[in-house]
Scaffold this active site. Structure first.
Site, mmCIF file in Angstrom:
data_model
loop_
_atom_site.group_PDB
_atom_site.id
_atom_site.type_symbol
_atom_site.label_atom_id
_atom_site.label_comp_id
_atom_site.label_asym_id
_atom_site.label_seq_id
_atom_site.Cartn_x
_atom_site.Cartn_y
_atom_site.Cartn_z
ATOM 1 C CG ASP A 11 0.167 -7.815 -8.901
ATOM 2 O OD1 ASP A 11 -0.281 -6.643 -9.452
ATOM 3 O OD2 ASP A 11 1.534 -7.845 -8.954
ATOM 4 N NE ARG A 15 1.768 -4.454 -9.456
ATOM 5 C CZ ARG A 15 2.959 -4.769 -9.032
ATOM 6 N NH1 ARG A 15 3.906 -3.693 -9.023
ATOM 7 N NH2 ARG A 15 3.531 -5.976 -8.693
#
Length: 218
Positions: free
Chosen positions: A144, A146
């Site tokens: 991930d 982000r």
């Protein structure tokens, strides 16, 4: 269900951003639900991307507004893909935030930050048996990627430093807390389970501790 979060201590307050444009936009979703948003653009966001903040309901008078950071998902948000739960979460968030007063942050972080083409490459790998996180790693990306620095910057630019977070993802609460946004509650979204996304949701629950109860969900 809500989970109470202790008061966050800011570790790194990001550089200040400022509002660039504000425009009122009436919204209507495919099921007929409609609301009105104050849509904000910004100058000075850390990653240089064109993220948006949508003020919904009586957000200006909410002392502890309901906020959802929603990562862009073209396949789910626009085309209605059932391989994820992004489209239904976006629709749910618009209504719940309008009712409570708060802000929907629409973040240009397709595919957990790896981009649209790479996300579709990851779908192809998932069809061979990998889960969503394994597929990202197999492509040479992080599970991930982000980063919620821009999300915190947008909230600070709107003079919002204390929120109730609409999300099942504990990483969002952790990052925002570290960036100077006090998360007083983490509120679960609904469970938007389909035959096509059951394995995806189970991976989020089991691998990254998303607060998803898939028992008996339909």
């Amino acid at each position: 269900m809500t989970v109470t979060i202790g008061q966050a201590t800011a570790q790194v307050r990001p550089p200040a951003a400022r509002v660039r444009t504000r425009v009122t936009v009436p919204l209507e979703f495919p099921d007929g639900y409609h609301t009105t948003a104050e849509v904000f653009t910004f100058i000075g966001l850390a990653d240089g991307r064109e993220h948006l903040a949508l003020g919904l309901g009586d957000w200006r008078n909410a002392t502890n507004p309901l906020v959802r950071p929603h990562s862009e998902c073209l396949t789910g948000d626009v085309f209605g893909s059932q391989r994820c739960d992004c489209g239904p979460q976006l629709r749910e968030a618009a209504e719940r935030i309008t009712e409570a007063g708060g802000i929907l942050l629409y973040l240009r972080q397709e595919g957990r930050g790896i981009g649209l083409y790479a996300k579709l490459d990851a779908y192809a790998l998932q069809d061979t048996g990998l889960d969503t996180y394994q597929a990202n790693l197999a492509l040479g990306h992080g599970e991930d990627e982000r980063d919620y620095t821009a999300a915190a910057q947008m909230l600070h630019a709107l003079d919002v430093d204390r929120i109730r977070l609409l999300s099942n993802n504990p990483d969002k609460a952790g990052q925002l807390g570290d960036l100077g946004v006090e998360v007083t509650e983490q509120i679960r979204t609904g469970v938007h389970l389909s035959e096509a996304n059951a394995r995806y949701l189970a991976a989020k629950r089991d691998h990254t501790a998303h607060t998803l109860d898939l028992t008996g969900a339909a």
